[in-house]
Design a protein around this motif. Sequence first.
Motif, PDB file in Angstrom:
ATOM      1  N   UNK A  26      -7.097  11.726  -4.714  1.00 19.59           N
ATOM      2  CA  UNK A  26      -6.383  11.280  -3.516  1.00 19.59           C
ATOM      3  C   UNK A  26      -5.322  10.253  -3.899  1.00 19.59           C
ATOM      4  N   UNK A  27      -5.672   9.324  -4.793  1.00 18.27           N
ATOM      5  CA  UNK A  27      -4.717   8.302  -5.222  1.00 18.27           C
ATOM      6  C   UNK A  27      -3.535   8.914  -5.958  1.00 18.27           C
ATOM      7  N   UNK A  28      -3.801   9.901  -6.820  1.00 16.06           N
ATOM      8  CA  UNK A  28      -2.715  10.555  -7.553  1.00 16.06           C
ATOM      9  C   UNK A  28      -1.766  11.279  -6.596  1.00 16.06           C
ATOM     10  N   UNK A  29      -2.329  11.989  -5.625  1.00 10.40           N
ATOM     11  CA  UNK A  29      -1.497  12.698  -4.651  1.00 10.40           C
ATOM     12  C   UNK A  29      -0.691  11.708  -3.811  1.00 10.40           C
ATOM     13  N   UNK A  30      -1.312  10.606  -3.441  1.00  6.26           N
ATOM     14  CA  UNK A  30      -0.640   9.574  -2.653  1.00  6.26           C
ATOM     15  C   UNK A  30       0.520   8.966  -3.441  1.00  6.26           C
ATOM     16  N   UNK A  31       0.273   8.631  -4.703  1.00  8.60           N
ATOM     17  CA  UNK A  31       1.324   8.047  -5.538  1.00  8.60           C
ATOM     18  C   UNK A  31       2.493   9.016  -5.723  1.00  8.60           C
ATOM     19  N   UNK A  32       2.176  10.308  -5.891  1.00 10.12           N
ATOM     20  CA  UNK A  32       3.233  11.309  -6.043  1.00 10.12           C
ATOM     21  C   UNK A  32       4.045  11.437  -4.759  1.00 10.12           C
ATOM     22  N   UNK A  33       3.371  11.388  -3.606  1.00 10.01           N
ATOM     23  CA  UNK A  33       4.071  11.494  -2.327  1.00 10.01           C
ATOM     24  C   UNK A  33       4.974  10.284  -2.095  1.00 10.01           C
ATOM     25  N   UNK A  34       4.507   9.107  -2.445  1.00  9.16           N
ATOM     26  CA  UNK A  34       5.319   7.894  -2.290  1.00  9.16           C
ATOM     27  C   UNK A  34       6.526   7.957  -3.219  1.00  9.16           C
ATOM     28  N   UNK A  35       6.314   8.397  -4.466  1.00 12.08           N
ATOM     29  CA  UNK A  35       7.432   8.504  -5.408  1.00 12.08           C
ATOM     30  C   UNK A  35       8.460   9.518  -4.921  1.00 12.08           C
ATOM     31  N   UNK A  36       8.002  10.636  -4.359  1.00  7.93           N
ATOM     32  CA  UNK A  36       8.924  11.647  -3.835  1.00  7.93           C
ATOM     33  C   UNK A  36       9.696  11.096  -2.640  1.00  7.93           C
ATOM     34  N   UNK A  37       9.022  10.340  -1.784  1.00  8.52           N
ATOM     35  CA  UNK A  37       9.678   9.747  -0.622  1.00  8.52           C
ATOM     36  C   UNK A  37      10.759   8.765  -1.062  1.00  8.52           C
ATOM     37  N   UNK A  38      10.436   7.925  -2.026  1.00  5.87           N
ATOM     38  CA  UNK A  38      11.402   6.940  -2.523  1.00  5.87           C
ATOM     39  C   UNK A  38      12.586   7.650  -3.178  1.00  5.87           C
ATOM     40  N   UNK A  39      12.309   8.715  -3.928  1.00  4.66           N
ATOM     41  CA  UNK A  39      13.387   9.449  -4.596  1.00  4.66           C
ATOM     42  C   UNK A  39      14.302  10.139  -3.584  1.00  4.66           C
ATOM     43  N   UNK A  40      13.737  10.639  -2.494  1.00  6.99           N
ATOM     44  CA  UNK A  40      14.563  11.367  -1.528  1.00  6.99           C
ATOM     45  C   UNK A  40      15.363  10.433  -0.621  1.00  6.99           C
ATOM     46  N   UNK A  41      14.777   9.293  -0.283  1.00  6.83           N
ATOM     47  CA  UNK A  41      15.443   8.385   0.644  1.00  6.83           C
ATOM     48  C   UNK A  41      16.108   7.198  -0.037  1.00  6.83           C
ATOM     49  N   UNK A  42      15.681   6.909  -1.238  1.00  2.00           N
ATOM     50  CA  UNK A  42      16.205   5.732  -1.933  1.00  2.00           C
ATOM     51  C   UNK A  42      15.562   4.467  -1.398  1.00  2.00           C
ATOM     52  N   UNK A  43      15.645   3.417  -2.147  1.00  4.64           N
ATOM     53  CA  UNK A  43      15.084   2.140  -1.696  1.00  4.64           C
ATOM     54  C   UNK A  43      13.587   2.085  -1.909  1.00  4.64           C
ATOM     55  N   UNK A  47       4.421   2.847   3.009  1.00  2.00           N
ATOM     56  CA  UNK A  47       3.573   3.803   3.701  1.00  2.00           C
ATOM     57  C   UNK A  47       2.180   3.247   3.974  1.00  2.00           C
ATOM     58  N   UNK A  48       1.469   3.943   4.849  1.00  2.00           N
ATOM     59  CA  UNK A  48       0.079   3.574   5.100  1.00  2.00           C
ATOM     60  C   UNK A  48      -0.746   3.873   3.856  1.00  2.00           C
ATOM     61  N   UNK A  49      -1.780   3.103   3.612  1.00  2.00           N
ATOM     62  CA  UNK A  49      -2.618   3.374   2.448  1.00  2.00           C
ATOM     63  C   UNK A  49      -3.356   4.701   2.620  1.00  2.00           C
ATOM     64  N   UNK A  50      -3.784   5.320   1.513  1.00  2.00           N
ATOM     65  CA  UNK A  50      -4.458   6.614   1.617  1.00  2.00           C
ATOM     66  C   UNK A  50      -5.822   6.475   2.287  1.00  2.00           C
ATOM     67  N   UNK A  51      -6.290   7.559   2.872  1.00  2.00           N
ATOM     68  CA  UNK A  51      -7.605   7.584   3.509  1.00  2.00           C
ATOM     69  C   UNK A  51      -8.593   8.178   2.521  1.00  2.00           C
ATOM     70  N   UNK A  52      -9.511   7.358   2.077  1.00  2.00           N
ATOM     71  CA  UNK A  52     -10.545   7.795   1.143  1.00  2.00           C
ATOM     72  C   UNK A  52     -11.766   8.259   1.922  1.00  2.00           C
TER      73      UNK A  52
END
Length: 117
Positions: A26-43, A47-52
């Motif tokens: 879950x943490x790996x998927x969350x980190x990848x999603x955050x990195x993709x979001x930052x790459x697409x939007x910049x800055x 985000x909300x923390x992941x739900x374990x």
Amino acid sequence: MLTYDPDVAARLRRLWRAYHEQCSCISLAYDAAVAAFIASRGGTANPRPPRYPAFPDELRGLACGARTRRGEPCKRTDLMISGRCKFHGGMSKGPTSRSGKATAMENLEKRRQRADC
């Protein structure tokens, strides 16, 4: 006085490891999603923390259980991912020889290929 049953302890330790592996995925998927979001939007992103998943009640207070020098099971409850305390299977210092380091790198590559969570 509670008795130590190795079969029950082994089952609980497997459950402990499975829970931590699930949270790691879950943490790996969350980190990848955050990195993709930052790459697409910049800055930056906030985000909300992941739900374990909920922590299993039967794992609360799980003790290490490794045999001490006295021959009794260890009673420490601060466990690592391995299901043992820091004295009985905590963090390794890693390989020191060239061949050991090469083997560790090969295993790391295998693990990266297998990490399809």
